[in-house]
Design a protein around this motif. Sequence first.
Motif, mmCIF file in Angstrom:
data_model
loop_
_atom_site.group_PDB
_atom_site.id
_atom_site.type_symbol
_atom_site.label_atom_id
_atom_site.label_comp_id
_atom_site.label_asym_id
_atom_site.label_seq_id
_atom_site.Cartn_x
_atom_site.Cartn_y
_atom_site.Cartn_z
ATOM 1 N N VAL B 120 0.846 -1.204 0.000
ATOM 2 C CA VAL B 120 0.000 0.000 0.000
ATOM 3 C C VAL B 120 0.878 1.249 0.000
ATOM 4 O O VAL B 120 0.656 2.197 -0.759
ATOM 5 C CB VAL B 120 -0.944 0.008 1.220
ATOM 6 C CG1 VAL B 120 -1.696 1.337 1.300
ATOM 7 C CG2 VAL B 120 -1.930 -1.138 1.151
ATOM 8 N N THR B 121 1.894 1.240 0.843
ATOM 9 C CA THR B 121 2.770 2.403 0.971
ATOM 10 C C THR B 121 3.502 2.683 -0.330
ATOM 11 O O THR B 121 3.638 3.827 -0.757
ATOM 12 C CB THR B 121 3.813 2.137 2.079
ATOM 13 O OG1 THR B 121 3.118 1.767 3.255
ATOM 14 C CG2 THR B 121 4.657 3.356 2.335
ATOM 15 N N GLN B 179 -6.501 -3.435 4.076
ATOM 16 C CA GLN B 179 -5.857 -2.280 3.433
ATOM 17 C C GLN B 179 -6.096 -1.004 4.241
ATOM 18 O O GLN B 179 -5.210 -0.152 4.357
ATOM 19 C CB GLN B 179 -6.367 -2.139 1.995
ATOM 20 C CG GLN B 179 -5.899 -3.327 1.140
ATOM 21 C CD GLN B 179 -6.419 -3.302 -0.285
ATOM 22 O OE1 GLN B 179 -7.211 -2.446 -0.657
ATOM 23 N NE2 GLN B 179 -5.961 -4.234 -1.095
ATOM 24 N N GLY B 180 -7.273 -0.884 4.816
ATOM 25 C CA GLY B 180 -7.555 0.260 5.683
ATOM 26 C C GLY B 180 -6.677 0.245 6.923
ATOM 27 O O GLY B 180 -6.216 1.294 7.389
ATOM 28 N N MET B 181 -6.414 -0.951 7.452
ATOM 29 C CA MET B 181 -5.520 -1.083 8.613
ATOM 30 C C MET B 181 -4.130 -0.557 8.276
ATOM 31 O O MET B 181 -3.444 0.008 9.138
ATOM 32 C CB MET B 181 -5.425 -2.550 9.049
ATOM 33 C CG MET B 181 -6.588 -3.012 9.917
ATOM 34 S SD MET B 181 -6.735 -4.839 10.151
ATOM 35 C CE MET B 181 -5.054 -5.411 10.085
ATOM 36 N N VAL B 183 -3.420 1.918 6.227
ATOM 37 C CA VAL B 183 -3.474 3.387 6.273
ATOM 38 C C VAL B 183 -3.476 3.860 7.724
ATOM 39 O O VAL B 183 -2.749 4.789 8.110
ATOM 40 C CB VAL B 183 -4.718 3.922 5.519
ATOM 41 C CG1 VAL B 183 -4.793 5.439 5.599
ATOM 42 C CG2 VAL B 183 -4.692 3.466 4.057
ATOM 43 N N SER B 184 -4.279 3.187 8.563
ATOM 44 C CA SER B 184 -4.346 3.560 9.984
ATOM 45 C C SER B 184 -2.982 3.395 10.650
ATOM 46 O O SER B 184 -2.537 4.268 11.398
ATOM 47 C CB SER B 184 -5.376 2.686 10.709
ATOM 48 O OG SER B 184 -6.654 2.845 10.149
ATOM 49 N N ARG B 186 -0.068 3.409 9.297
ATOM 50 C CA ARG B 186 0.866 4.394 8.751
ATOM 51 C C ARG B 186 0.740 5.725 9.482
ATOM 52 O O ARG B 186 1.703 6.475 9.603
ATOM 53 C CB ARG B 186 0.552 4.564 7.262
ATOM 54 C CG ARG B 186 1.580 5.321 6.483
ATOM 55 C CD ARG B 186 2.802 4.480 6.209
ATOM 56 N NE ARG B 186 3.824 5.235 5.520
ATOM 57 C CZ ARG B 186 5.038 4.777 5.245
ATOM 58 N NH1 ARG B 186 5.389 3.574 5.594
ATOM 59 N NH2 ARG B 186 5.911 5.521 4.625
ATOM 60 N N GLU B 187 -0.468 5.991 9.937
ATOM 61 C CA GLU B 187 -0.698 7.248 10.660
ATOM 62 C C GLU B 187 -0.571 7.086 12.160
ATOM 63 O O GLU B 187 -0.972 7.959 12.919
ATOM 64 C CB GLU B 187 -2.062 7.805 10.269
ATOM 65 C CG GLU B 187 -2.013 8.343 8.845
ATOM 66 C CD GLU B 187 -3.372 8.605 8.260
ATOM 67 O OE1 GLU B 187 -4.370 8.495 8.978
ATOM 68 O OE2 GLU B 187 -3.425 8.916 7.048
#
Lengths: 210, 210
Positions: B120-121, B179-181, B183-184, B186-187
């Motif tokens: 994802v990154t 995939q949402g995990m 993003v979470s 990463r933040e």
Amino acid sequence: MTTDVPGCVKKSRGRPKVFDREDALDKAMALFWQHGYEATSLSHLVEATGAKAPTLYAEFTNKEGLFRAVLDRYITRFVSQHEAQLFASDKPLAQALKDYMVAIALCYTSKETPQGCFIVTTSSALAASSAKVAEMIRLRHAEQAQTLITFLAQRQARGELSASCQSTVLGNYLSCVVQGMSVSAREGASFETLEAIINTSLISLPGVTN
Amino acid sequence: MTTDVPGCVKKSRGRPKVFDREDALDKAMALFWQHGYEATSLSHLVEATGAKAPTLYAEFTNKEGLFRAVLDRYITRFVSQHEAQLFASDKPLAQALKDYMVAIALCYTSKETPQGCFIVTTSSALAASSAKVAEMIRLRHAEQAQTLITFLAQRQARGELSASCQSTVLGNYLSCVVQGMSVSAREGASFETLEAIINTSLISLPGVTN
């Protein structure tokens, strides 16, 4: 510095004499959204907006300032409309959530803007030198989860969500699904695929009483 | 070209005489994972791996070839281990899914690797010039969803998922949550936050009969 003529009207008239701030922001938004923050250079931004570099510097100071203005405009143009679906208080909880997520899915798969979420796309691979931009984005995503948590707490107060349900956990989960939808859309998922994901995510929300 | 000494043993011995392919791939992986594909230059890769540029060219042809090898290594080092949790056939369906997602959440929040999902990154803001890399990543993510769909279909054949359940829809949904995990994470989301998201996503999977 902003004219009252919508930016889109001007496209066929050549470079406008007066700097059109909103039009420039929309064009900068499209670049950041497509390529991310790092890969979008000031020379790309100058070219796309049709503004001269000194004008951009005078208006936004630097690339970071321009990005901050673009982020504000993204929220005005898109996020506020999605949130209006959520906070329509006459709708049952599940319907409000569904309408909110469907509005987002439509945005992520629209042909008029790059695929996925502007914020997820922009943020994914930020350099250490862009710490302020990373913080802006992190705060914005925290706001998204917080918006959902606020919504759920309001509905809990109205008795539409059982008192035992943890609105923070549920809000983080829904925010996670929305962020995952961005990744899926970026890789070409259709609106129909996202809609099926939304329906599955909302089938049996714990504690929903209406 | 690969020695049989693990890369990590060599760190304090200075540059190895023999090119250590796996060690170089791990160091390249860390760079791509942190900064994305575009922002990672060949000179960064040369510096991080300690290999000379001609060695990297001889081994991988170009940055794209190196990335392809890194992606293969990521799958061997991480994805295969996560999938082993999923395909442990003695576990009930919900437990297998939970163990799989927890293994991924641990990876996304590990201090030993950059936060979030390597794929994802790396993929989020690819330039048009990197179409081949975009396609590699798209295929890999399609494989992730397909792996989940295959797993669900196997369990459906064993009667653990009702015949009316659409394994494709459910697989796409679970892939979206994963995939949402990313993003979470990463933040800055903690493992505990991701674990709560996993538990919520699995509370009431439609059609699960055990």
